[in-house]
Design a protein around this motif. Structure first.
Motif, PDB file in Angstrom:
ATOM      1  N   LYS A 319       0.830  -1.207   0.000  1.00  0.00           N
ATOM      2  CA  LYS A 319       0.000   0.000   0.000  1.00  0.00           C
ATOM      3  C   LYS A 319       0.862   1.253   0.000  1.00  0.00           C
ATOM      4  CE  LYS A 319      -4.135  -1.963   2.175  1.00  0.00           C
ATOM      5  NZ  LYS A 319      -5.052  -1.894   3.344  1.00  0.00           N
ATOM      6  N   ARG A 320       1.952   1.207   0.753  1.00  0.00           N
ATOM      7  CA  ARG A 320       2.858   2.343   0.803  1.00  0.00           C
ATOM      8  C   ARG A 320       3.490   2.592  -0.573  1.00  0.00           C
ATOM      9  NH1 ARG A 320       7.426   1.710   5.171  1.00  0.00           N
ATOM     10  NH2 ARG A 320       5.591   1.030   6.333  1.00  0.00           N
ATOM     11  N   ALA A 321       3.893   1.502  -1.234  1.00  0.00           N
ATOM     12  CA  ALA A 321       4.481   1.624  -2.569  1.00  0.00           C
ATOM     13  C   ALA A 321       3.458   2.152  -3.570  1.00  0.00           C
ATOM     14  CB  ALA A 321       5.018   0.265  -3.020  1.00  0.00           C
ATOM     15  N   ASP A 322       2.253   1.631  -3.479  1.00  0.00           N
ATOM     16  CA  ASP A 322       1.187   2.068  -4.381  1.00  0.00           C
ATOM     17  C   ASP A 322       0.926   3.569  -4.236  1.00  0.00           C
ATOM     18  OD1 ASP A 322      -0.934   1.575  -6.264  1.00  0.00           O
ATOM     19  OD2 ASP A 322      -2.351   1.746  -4.606  1.00  0.00           O
ATOM     20  N   GLN A 323       0.888   4.049  -2.999  1.00  0.00           N
ATOM     21  CA  GLN A 323       0.630   5.466  -2.750  1.00  0.00           C
ATOM     22  C   GLN A 323       1.784   6.330  -3.250  1.00  0.00           C
ATOM     23  OE1 GLN A 323      -2.326   6.844  -1.378  1.00  0.00           O
ATOM     24  NE2 GLN A 323      -1.312   8.627  -2.290  1.00  0.00           N
ATOM     25  N   ALA A 324       3.017   5.891  -3.005  1.00  0.00           N
ATOM     26  CA  ALA A 324       4.187   6.668  -3.433  1.00  0.00           C
ATOM     27  C   ALA A 324       4.233   6.817  -4.950  1.00  0.00           C
ATOM     28  CB  ALA A 324       5.466   5.998  -2.934  1.00  0.00           C
ATOM     29  N   LEU A 325       3.936   5.727  -5.665  1.00  0.00           N
ATOM     30  CA  LEU A 325       3.968   5.777  -7.129  1.00  0.00           C
ATOM     31  C   LEU A 325       2.784   6.561  -7.692  1.00  0.00           C
ATOM     32  CD1 LEU A 325       5.174   2.131  -7.791  1.00  0.00           C
ATOM     33  CD2 LEU A 325       6.493   4.242  -8.084  1.00  0.00           C
ATOM     34  N   ALA A 326       1.640   6.458  -7.022  1.00  0.00           N
ATOM     35  CA  ALA A 326       0.475   7.235  -7.453  1.00  0.00           C
ATOM     36  C   ALA A 326       0.739   8.734  -7.293  1.00  0.00           C
ATOM     37  CB  ALA A 326      -0.759   6.827  -6.645  1.00  0.00           C
ATOM     38  N   ASP A 327       1.399   9.105  -6.194  1.00  0.00           N
ATOM     39  CA  ASP A 327       1.734  10.515  -5.972  1.00  0.00           C
ATOM     40  C   ASP A 327       2.713  11.010  -7.037  1.00  0.00           C
ATOM     41  OD1 ASP A 327       0.120  10.522  -3.765  1.00  0.00           O
ATOM     42  OD2 ASP A 327       1.744  10.355  -2.299  1.00  0.00           O
ATOM     43  N   ALA A 328       3.729  10.174  -7.346  1.00  0.00           N
ATOM     44  CA  ALA A 328       4.709  10.560  -8.370  1.00  0.00           C
ATOM     45  C   ALA A 328       4.039  10.700  -9.735  1.00  0.00           C
ATOM     46  CB  ALA A 328       5.828   9.526  -8.430  1.00  0.00           C
ATOM     47  N   ARG A 329       3.060   9.841  -9.991  1.00  0.00           N
ATOM     48  CA  ARG A 329       2.322   9.907 -11.266  1.00  0.00           C
ATOM     49  C   ARG A 329       1.484  11.182 -11.347  1.00  0.00           C
ATOM     50  NH1 ARG A 329      -2.089   5.285 -12.917  1.00  0.00           N
ATOM     51  NH2 ARG A 329      -2.056   5.538 -15.181  1.00  0.00           N
ATOM     52  N   SER A 330       0.816  11.534 -10.244  1.00  0.00           N
ATOM     53  CA  SER A 330      -0.035  12.729 -10.249  1.00  0.00           C
ATOM     54  C   SER A 330       0.777  14.007 -10.428  1.00  0.00           C
ATOM     55  CB  SER A 330      -0.841  12.801  -8.944  1.00  0.00           C
ATOM     56  OG  SER A 330       0.019  12.987  -7.829  1.00  0.00           O
ATOM     57  N   LYS A 331       2.046  13.968  -9.993  1.00  0.00           N
ATOM     58  CA  LYS A 331       2.926  15.125 -10.161  1.00  0.00           C
ATOM     59  C   LYS A 331       3.537  15.179 -11.557  1.00  0.00           C
ATOM     60  CE  LYS A 331       4.357  15.079  -5.296  1.00  0.00           C
ATOM     61  NZ  LYS A 331       5.503  14.811  -4.374  1.00  0.00           N
ATOM     62  N   GLY A 332       3.335  14.118 -12.333  1.00  0.00           N
ATOM     63  CA  GLY A 332       3.905  14.069 -13.670  1.00  0.00           C
ATOM     64  C   GLY A 332       5.351  13.617 -13.712  1.00  0.00           C
ATOM     65  N   ASP A 333       5.850  13.119 -12.580  1.00  0.00           N
ATOM     66  CA  ASP A 333       7.247  12.663 -12.534  1.00  0.00           C
ATOM     67  C   ASP A 333       7.441  11.367 -13.309  1.00  0.00           C
ATOM     68  OD1 ASP A 333       7.819  14.833 -10.958  1.00  0.00           O
ATOM     69  OD2 ASP A 333       7.632  13.727  -9.068  1.00  0.00           O
ATOM     70  N   ILE A 334       6.421  10.515 -13.301  1.00  0.00           N
ATOM     71  CA  ILE A 334       6.480   9.269 -14.071  1.00  0.00           C
ATOM     72  C   ILE A 334       5.120   9.044 -14.731  1.00  0.00           C
ATOM     73  CG2 ILE A 334       8.280   8.070 -12.748  1.00  0.00           C
ATOM     74  CD1 ILE A 334       6.120   6.681 -11.143  1.00  0.00           C
ATOM     75  N   LEU A 335       5.149   8.384 -15.883  1.00  0.00           N
ATOM     76  CA  LEU A 335       3.924   8.023 -16.587  1.00  0.00           C
ATOM     77  C   LEU A 335       3.897   6.509 -16.771  1.00  0.00           C
ATOM     78  CD1 LEU A 335       3.958  10.763 -19.386  1.00  0.00           C
ATOM     79  CD2 LEU A 335       2.644  10.786 -17.237  1.00  0.00           C
ATOM     80  N   PHE A 336       2.772   5.898 -16.424  1.00  0.00           N
ATOM     81  CA  PHE A 336       2.617   4.456 -16.639  1.00  0.00           C
ATOM     82  C   PHE A 336       1.140   4.137 -16.803  1.00  0.00           C
ATOM     83  CE2 PHE A 336       2.751   5.216 -12.064  1.00  0.00           C
ATOM     84  CZ  PHE A 336       1.667   4.504 -11.570  1.00  0.00           C
ATOM     85  N   GLU A 337       0.888   2.982 -17.413  1.00  0.00           N
ATOM     86  CA  GLU A 337      -0.491   2.601 -17.717  1.00  0.00           C
ATOM     87  C   GLU A 337      -1.222   2.087 -16.487  1.00  0.00           C
ATOM     88  OE1 GLU A 337      -2.304  -0.886 -20.417  1.00  0.00           O
ATOM     89  OE2 GLU A 337      -1.151   0.601 -21.548  1.00  0.00           O
ATOM     90  N   GLU A 338      -0.590   1.160 -15.756  1.00  0.00           N
ATOM     91  CA  GLU A 338      -1.189   0.630 -14.531  1.00  0.00           C
ATOM     92  C   GLU A 338      -0.121   0.011 -13.646  1.00  0.00           C
ATOM     93  OE1 GLU A 338      -3.786  -2.769 -14.994  1.00  0.00           O
ATOM     94  OE2 GLU A 338      -2.830  -3.329 -16.899  1.00  0.00           O
ATOM     95  N   LEU A 339      -0.474  -0.191 -12.389  1.00  0.00           N
ATOM     96  CA  LEU A 339       0.414  -0.825 -11.420  1.00  0.00           C
ATOM     97  C   LEU A 339      -0.232  -2.127 -10.973  1.00  0.00           C
ATOM     98  CD1 LEU A 339       2.886  -0.874  -9.534  1.00  0.00           C
ATOM     99  CD2 LEU A 339       1.587   0.527  -7.918  1.00  0.00           C
ATOM    100  N   LEU A 340       0.434  -3.250 -11.254  1.00  0.00           N
ATOM    101  CA  LEU A 340      -0.084  -4.570 -10.885  1.00  0.00           C
ATOM    102  C   LEU A 340       0.654  -5.088  -9.655  1.00  0.00           C
ATOM    103  CD1 LEU A 340      -0.161  -6.199 -14.449  1.00  0.00           C
ATOM    104  CD2 LEU A 340      -2.018  -5.000 -13.263  1.00  0.00           C
ATOM    105  N   ALA A 341      -0.092  -5.604  -8.692  1.00  0.00           N
ATOM    106  CA  ALA A 341       0.512  -6.136  -7.467  1.00  0.00           C
ATOM    107  C   ALA A 341       0.137  -7.608  -7.311  1.00  0.00           C
ATOM    108  CB  ALA A 341       0.054  -5.351  -6.252  1.00  0.00           C
ATOM    109  N   ASP A 342       1.135  -8.449  -7.174  1.00  0.00           N
ATOM    110  CA  ASP A 342       0.938  -9.873  -6.908  1.00  0.00           C
ATOM    111  C   ASP A 342       1.429 -10.135  -5.490  1.00  0.00           C
ATOM    112  OD1 ASP A 342       0.888 -12.601  -6.714  1.00  0.00           O
ATOM    113  OD2 ASP A 342       2.095 -12.990  -8.500  1.00  0.00           O
ATOM    114  N   THR A 343       0.497 -10.340  -4.563  1.00  0.00           N
ATOM    115  CA  THR A 343       0.863 -10.527  -3.153  1.00  0.00           C
ATOM    116  C   THR A 343       0.944 -11.994  -2.752  1.00  0.00           C
ATOM    117  OG1 THR A 343      -1.466 -10.309  -2.522  1.00  0.00           O
ATOM    118  CG2 THR A 343      -0.111  -8.307  -2.480  1.00  0.00           C
ATOM    119  N   GLY A 344       0.974 -12.883  -3.740  1.00  0.00           N
ATOM    120  CA  GLY A 344       1.013 -14.311  -3.451  1.00  0.00           C
ATOM    121  C   GLY A 344       2.324 -14.966  -3.834  1.00  0.00           C
ATOM    122  N   VAL A 345       3.443 -14.268  -3.610  1.00  0.00           N
ATOM    123  CA  VAL A 345       4.747 -14.807  -4.000  1.00  0.00           C
ATOM    124  C   VAL A 345       5.658 -14.954  -2.788  1.00  0.00           C
ATOM    125  CG1 VAL A 345       4.625 -13.891  -6.347  1.00  0.00           C
ATOM    126  CG2 VAL A 345       5.651 -12.504  -4.539  1.00  0.00           C
ATOM    127  N   ALA A 346       6.753 -15.696  -2.980  1.00  0.00           N
ATOM    128  CA  ALA A 346       7.763 -15.902  -1.942  1.00  0.00           C
ATOM    129  C   ALA A 346       9.133 -15.888  -2.595  1.00  0.00           C
ATOM    130  CB  ALA A 346       7.535 -17.226  -1.216  1.00  0.00           C
TER     131      ALA A 346
END
Length: 412
Positions: A319-346
């Motif tokens: 969630k912290r990573a998602d928020q940080a990247l969303a903030d950077a996107r809203s500022k125009g620092d980075i552009l991307f289509e979507e952010l995918l999270a897979d929480t079922g890995v080891a």
């Protein structure tokens, strides 16, 4: 007299009976001719209880008062250990961090040790004290406030004292009898190692092995402090436990020393990121500022000026990573289509200093996973480790397969 440092974790001092058991081990070392510095943790579960009291009292707490509260658990244990040793006719005295003084930075709850003057404890040894029982996990800031070193800080305290006092060895007493080739709860073929190098132990600790705290191993490697990990609940002798030492002291020559795993990982992928100079800094800068611990990183081949960027992080930081990247996107620092999270890995890793001089380790690892039909999502390597990210449901199978493939149950 030679000095020995002995550290007892929370389960080893969980109640008066266990403190008495630990004190008998200290008494035995005094009888062998050592002056002993004992580092104690809080009784098992006590620190969690104190933290919960702080959060209940003040959710937006003052970090200085937080440290004042949570450090008290070690003070209780130190006093009880000193009293128990005195009942055994061993001259002992308890020491809180500020009395040593163990000097730290001002970063409350995550302080770093800056110095341990020997004068006060050396003076008491000269006057006949045989055991200094020091409260672990705590120190004093330049401002004169109590500080704490973060979880696992008592291990770091013990190693720092061993370095400062030129101790012959630092014995870490815990609820396991040494370092194993992997978690014995996953495979009964896991073998206890007689010795392991600082570098291998540091990798294993950082990759998920819970026996030693990473900072303590870093400190031991820096100051060449010989560590021994052994059980509080078994009879011990000079060959008990596992010695963590310089590579030159190793007798075993296994290419791989252990298999580590980290269950709570997440894989995050930024889809269709613009491929330009500085894009990595634009992505990972905000993540670092948000306190996201990024581990594995993979960037795909660019196509029409865009690429995919994948990284792993602890699952509780998604969630912290998602928020940080969303903030950077809203500022125009980075552009991307979507952010995918897979929480079922080891993450599963093999570690060994023998990898430096032996080819084919990666091939053997990947064949073993292929034979179990386990798909690899990300691969990272260093000089003495190979890590892979896989579906979490296959984690235990992967650990067992790799342990068998490298025949870690066999001593060299």
């Amino acid at each position: 007299m030679p000095i020995l440092v002995m550290k007892f974790g929370g389960t080893s001092v969980a109640d008066p009976d266990r403190i008495r058991n630990a004190a008998k081990k200290v008494h035995a070392e005094v009888a062998r001719g050592y002056d002993v510095i004992v580092i104690v943790s809080a009784m098992s579960g006590k620190t969690n209880e104190l933290v919960s009291w702080v959060n209940e009292t003040s959710p937006m707490f003052d970090a200085r008062e937080y440290d004042a509260v949570v450090s008290s658990g070690e003070n209780v244990t130190a006093g009880l250990m000193a009293l128990t040793l005195q009942e055994m006719d061993v001259p002992a005295r308890s020491w809180q961090g500020w009395q040593v003084p163990l000097q730290t930075t001002s970063a409350h709850s995550t302080a770093r040790i800056t110095g341990i003057p020997r004068k006060n404890i050396d003076q008491k040894f000269a006057e006949g004290m045989k055991v200094a029982v020091v409260a672990g996990f705590q120190g004093i800031s330049p401002e004169g406030r109590v500080t704490t070193l973060g979880r696992g800080g008592s291990d770091t305290t013990a190693v720092a004292f061993a370095a400062a006092f030129d101790a012959e060895r630092c014995d870490i007493y815990t609820d396991v009898d040494g370092i194993y080739t992997t978690d014995p709860r996953i495979t009964n073929k896991a073998r206890k190692l007689d010795r392991i190098s600082f570098e291998e132990m540091l990798e294993l600790a950082s990759l998920g092995a819970k026996v030693l705290q990473t900072r303590s191993v870093e400190l031991a490697m820096q100051y060449k402090v010989r560590l021994r990990v052994l059980s509080s609940f078994e009879e011990t002798n000079s060959t008990s436990g596992t010695l963590v030492c310089d590579e030159e002291e190793l007798m075993e020559n296994n290419v791989i020393s252990g298999v580590a795993y980290s269950r709570d990982e997440a894989k995050m992928t930024l889809v269709s990121v613009e491929d330009r100079p500085g894009i990595a800094a634009a992505i990972f800068g905000p993540l670092a500022e948000a306190g996201v611990n990024v581990d594995m990183i993979v960037q795909n081949i660019s196509d029409d000026g865009v690429t995919d960027m994948t990284f792993s992080c602890p699952v509780d930081q998604v969630k912290r990573a998602d928020q940080a990247l969303a903030d950077a996107r809203s500022k125009g620092d980075i552009l991307f289509e979507e952010l995918l999270a897979d929480t079922g890995v080891a993450k599963v890793s093999v570690v060994g200093i023998g990898m430096r001089s032996h080819a084919g380790v990666a091939a053997k690892m990947f064949r073993a996973l292929r034979d179990e039909n386990i798909n690899i999502k990300i691969i990272t390597t260093s000089e003495i480790k190979i890590s892979v990210l896989i579906d979490r449901k296959y984690m235990e199978l992967a650990v067992q397969a790799l342990h068998d493939a490298f025949e870690l149950e066999k001593a060299s």
